[in-house]
Design an enzyme around this catalytic site. Sequence first.
Site, PDB file in Angstrom:
ATOM      1  CG  HIS A 164      -0.377   0.111   2.535  1.00 16.08           C
ATOM      2  ND1 HIS A 164      -0.109   1.324   3.138  1.00 16.08           N
ATOM      3  CD2 HIS A 164      -0.009  -0.838   3.439  1.00 16.08           C
ATOM      4  CE1 HIS A 164       0.390   1.118   4.346  1.00 16.08           C
ATOM      5  NE2 HIS A 164       0.476  -0.185   4.557  1.00 16.08           N
ATOM      6  CG  ASP A 221       2.810   0.703   7.866  1.00 15.15           C
ATOM      7  OD1 ASP A 221       2.446   0.249   6.766  1.00 15.15           O
ATOM      8  OD2 ASP A 221       2.123   0.614   8.897  1.00 15.15           O
ATOM      9  CD  GLU A 253      -2.830  -1.542   5.427  1.00 10.29           C
ATOM     10  OE1 GLU A 253      -2.796  -2.542   6.160  1.00 10.29           O
ATOM     11  OE2 GLU A 253      -2.407  -0.412   5.785  1.00 10.29           O
ATOM     12  CD  GLU A 254      -1.404   2.216   7.615  1.00 12.74           C
ATOM     13  OE1 GLU A 254      -2.140   1.878   8.559  1.00 12.74           O
ATOM     14  OE2 GLU A 254      -0.235   1.817   7.490  1.00 12.74           O
ATOM     15  CG  ASP A 285       1.939  -3.550   5.591  1.00 16.44           C
ATOM     16  OD1 ASP A 285       2.679  -2.624   5.991  1.00 16.44           O
ATOM     17  OD2 ASP A 285       0.707  -3.418   5.464  1.00 16.44           O
ATOM     18  CG  HIS A 324       0.905   2.969  12.707  1.00 12.09           C
ATOM     19  ND1 HIS A 324      -0.455   2.747  12.747  1.00 12.09           N
ATOM     20  CD2 HIS A 324       1.358   2.320  11.600  1.00 12.09           C
ATOM     21  CE1 HIS A 324      -0.815   1.994  11.716  1.00 12.09           C
ATOM     22  NE2 HIS A 324       0.276   1.720  11.009  1.00 12.09           N
TER      23      HIS A 324
END
Length: 372
Positions: free
Chosen positions: A67, A180, A212-213, A235, A329
């Site tokens: 992604h 990410d 995706e997130e 990922d 994150h």
Amino acid sequence: MTFSVQETLFSLLRLNGISGHESSIANVMQHAFEQQAKDVWRDRLGNVVARYGSDKSDALRLMIFAHMDEVGFMVRKIEPSGFLRFERVGGPAQITMPGSIVTLAGCSGDIMGCIGIKAYHFAKGDERTQPPALDKLWIDIGAKDKADAERMGIQVGTPVTLYNPPHCLGNDLVCSKALDDRLGCTALLGVAEALASTPLDIAVFLVASVQEEFNIRGIVPVLRRVRPDLAIGIDITPSCDTPDLQDYSDVRVNHGVGITCLNYHGRGTLAGLITPPRLLRMLETTAHENNIPVQREVAPGVITETGYIQVELDGIPCASLSIPCRYTHSPAEVASLRDLADCIRLLTALANMSPEQFPIDPETGATQEARP
């Protein structure tokens, strides 16, 4: 042309793209794919797809995806004072928000800002040790009032990304926001470069996906067009070599690609992937034959698109390759260039396999059924 893992990764990390605003990354991915792929398209949702390998209608179809979007924020309200209230897009780590520097995609260009925090000198009790709730936070762009913020190009809905340009650390580690999943996007471009002049017995579809997130399902329109026989996602996964996680699992940076045995989100029944044993064997055998280090992982709390891809169409066998990443994150994620290079090598080896080597059917281990 020699593919540089670090240069490619860093160029992608310097781009900003929260969920639903991935166009700057998509433009780069599409341009790179168009240099060698047999067919490239971008769907109406923004997914970028490139086809390599066999043109036969009955060729086995392998889809490899990652992604493009990153976690971030969106402006919810402009206060009369010029400060900005915001909402999360995806799951940026709330504990890291106060004091973070951010980039806002203003109408006339990027604007720098910071997430405000109560002056430590005046903070009392829990205010000094506990992160504030989201509705207690604001972004400061230096505007003197609401009209000034609007003149600077800010409006409700303005995308906001974390700011931390890529840096090299020791032992082939890199630190940045958005590892990410720009790591996965870099892997796609590395595989694309490797497949450019290679005849393949299968059809390979490389997919740079969106959202995706946010909802984990942005890739779904691609599935219904490509109809893959097998899907492999790329990922990140939490690296457990830091002092707080070293007793949790053995997954760590610089020790190879992660192969997911199990992941799930929520309490285990909401969505996730249990990788079919036959696919685990295929991945580990291929890695062993090519001297590529890998490490198994069981990752509760982690979910990727495979949780939804596997139940599409007639059922799509899925596997996930993971690149271990510290401080996920947050504005300062850390991962390994070695692990990324190993991921590219493993995916390239898989793409060069013959159809008979892919265990598609769960009962017999046969390859794909003949297409109608």
